[in-house]
Design a protein around this motif. Structure first.
Motif, PDB file in Angstrom:
ATOM      1  N   TYR A  80      13.002   6.753   2.302  1.00  0.00           N
ATOM      2  CA  TYR A  80      13.220   6.203   0.914  1.00  0.00           C
ATOM      3  C   TYR A  80      12.061   7.134   0.163  1.00  0.00           C
ATOM      4  CZ  TYR A  80      15.779   2.350   2.902  1.00  0.00           C
ATOM      5  OH  TYR A  80      16.644   1.536   3.624  1.00  0.00           O
ATOM      6  N   ALA A  81      12.233   7.182  -1.065  1.00  0.00           N
ATOM      7  CA  ALA A  81      11.325   7.869  -1.924  1.00  0.00           C
ATOM      8  C   ALA A  81      10.877   6.858  -3.010  1.00  0.00           C
ATOM      9  CB  ALA A  81      12.216   8.892  -3.044  1.00  0.00           C
ATOM     10  N   VAL A  82       9.221   6.561  -2.955  1.00  0.00           N
ATOM     11  CA  VAL A  82       8.716   5.618  -3.523  1.00  0.00           C
ATOM     12  C   VAL A  82       7.275   6.113  -4.122  1.00  0.00           C
ATOM     13  CG1 VAL A  82       7.893   4.590  -1.528  1.00  0.00           C
ATOM     14  CG2 VAL A  82       8.084   3.168  -3.738  1.00  0.00           C
ATOM     15  N   CYS A  83       6.995   6.050  -5.290  1.00  0.00           N
ATOM     16  CA  CYS A  83       5.734   6.705  -5.785  1.00  0.00           C
ATOM     17  C   CYS A  83       5.382   8.131  -5.480  1.00  0.00           C
ATOM     18  CB  CYS A  83       4.483   5.635  -5.103  1.00  0.00           C
ATOM     19  SG  CYS A  83       4.463   4.008  -5.760  1.00  0.00           S
ATOM     20  N   GLY A  84       6.347   8.910  -5.458  1.00  0.00           N
ATOM     21  CA  GLY A  84       6.212  10.352  -5.249  1.00  0.00           C
ATOM     22  C   GLY A  84       6.005  10.882  -3.889  1.00  0.00           C
ATOM     23  N   ALA A  85       6.201   9.845  -2.946  1.00  0.00           N
ATOM     24  CA  ALA A  85       6.123  10.202  -1.554  1.00  0.00           C
ATOM     25  C   ALA A  85       7.506   9.641  -0.978  1.00  0.00           C
ATOM     26  CB  ALA A  85       5.114   9.400  -0.616  1.00  0.00           C
ATOM     27  N   VAL A  86       7.737  10.260   0.171  1.00  0.00           N
ATOM     28  CA  VAL A  86       9.049   9.946   0.991  1.00  0.00           C
ATOM     29  C   VAL A  86       8.636   9.108   2.341  1.00  0.00           C
ATOM     30  CG1 VAL A  86      11.207  10.805   2.354  1.00  0.00           C
ATOM     31  CG2 VAL A  86      10.335  11.766   0.134  1.00  0.00           C
ATOM     32  N   GLU A  95       0.977  -1.222  -0.002  1.00  0.00           N
ATOM     33  CA  GLU A  95      -0.082  -0.182  -0.026  1.00  0.00           C
ATOM     34  C   GLU A  95       0.675   1.291   0.034  1.00  0.00           C
ATOM     35  OE1 GLU A  95      -2.459  -0.392   3.400  1.00  0.00           O
ATOM     36  OE2 GLU A  95      -3.718  -1.802   2.374  1.00  0.00           O
ATOM     37  N   LEU A  96       1.962   1.233   0.687  1.00  0.00           N
ATOM     38  CA  LEU A  96       3.069   2.489   0.607  1.00  0.00           C
ATOM     39  C   LEU A  96       3.529   2.497  -0.823  1.00  0.00           C
ATOM     40  CD1 LEU A  96       4.547   1.880   4.104  1.00  0.00           C
ATOM     41  CD2 LEU A  96       2.792   3.718   3.409  1.00  0.00           C
ATOM     42  N   GLY A  97       3.689   1.564  -1.491  1.00  0.00           N
ATOM     43  CA  GLY A  97       4.197   1.782  -3.076  1.00  0.00           C
ATOM     44  C   GLY A  97       5.214   0.832  -3.129  1.00  0.00           C
ATOM     45  N   ALA A 145      16.914   5.396  -1.953  1.00  0.00           N
ATOM     46  CA  ALA A 145      17.265   5.750  -0.507  1.00  0.00           C
ATOM     47  C   ALA A 145      17.743   7.366  -0.368  1.00  0.00           C
ATOM     48  CB  ALA A 145      18.478   5.112   0.119  1.00  0.00           C
ATOM     49  N   VAL A 146      16.846   8.032   0.057  1.00  0.00           N
ATOM     50  CA  VAL A 146      17.037   9.623   0.384  1.00  0.00           C
ATOM     51  C   VAL A 146      17.989  10.187   1.206  1.00  0.00           C
ATOM     52  CG1 VAL A 146      15.728  11.858   0.470  1.00  0.00           C
ATOM     53  CG2 VAL A 146      14.763   9.891  -0.757  1.00  0.00           C
ATOM     54  N   GLN A 147      17.659   9.788   2.474  1.00  0.00           N
ATOM     55  CA  GLN A 147      18.349  10.242   3.686  1.00  0.00           C
ATOM     56  C   GLN A 147      18.542   9.071   4.824  1.00  0.00           C
ATOM     57  OE1 GLN A 147      16.554  13.930   5.099  1.00  0.00           O
ATOM     58  NE2 GLN A 147      18.158  14.222   6.581  1.00  0.00           N
TER      59      GLN A 147
END
Length: 79
Positions: free
Chosen positions: A56-62, A33-35, A44-46
């Motif tokens: 993590y950036a996934v499906c336009g969300a962090v 559900e989170l993508g 991996a963002v930060q």
């Protein structure tokens, strides 16, 4: 297909594609559900100052995941 590893090993700034999930059913459903769907791109963002959790950036969300949860997501690196 590339060799797979787990999401918790993805270095910050790198992208990968989800290969599969090995989590228990209730947690698997939440991750989907989170993508975190097979074939989906994740990066991996930060990393937190203590190293856990990691954003993590996934499906336009962090999304911030604990390393124990990220370890249940198989990924393969994208070039």
């Amino acid at each position: 297909m590339e060799d797979t590893t787990t999401l918790d090993r993805l270095p910050v700034g790198r992208q990968a594609a989800v290969a599969g999930l090995s989590a228990p059913e209730s947690q698997r459903r939440r991750l989907l559900e989170l993508g975190f769907v097979p074939g989906g791109v994740v990066s991996a963002v930060q990393e937190s100052p203590w190293g856990d959790p990691v954003a993590y950036a996934v499906c336009g969300a962090v999304i911030a995941l604990r390393r124990a949860d990220a370890r249940q997501i198989a990924v393969y690196a994208l070039s």
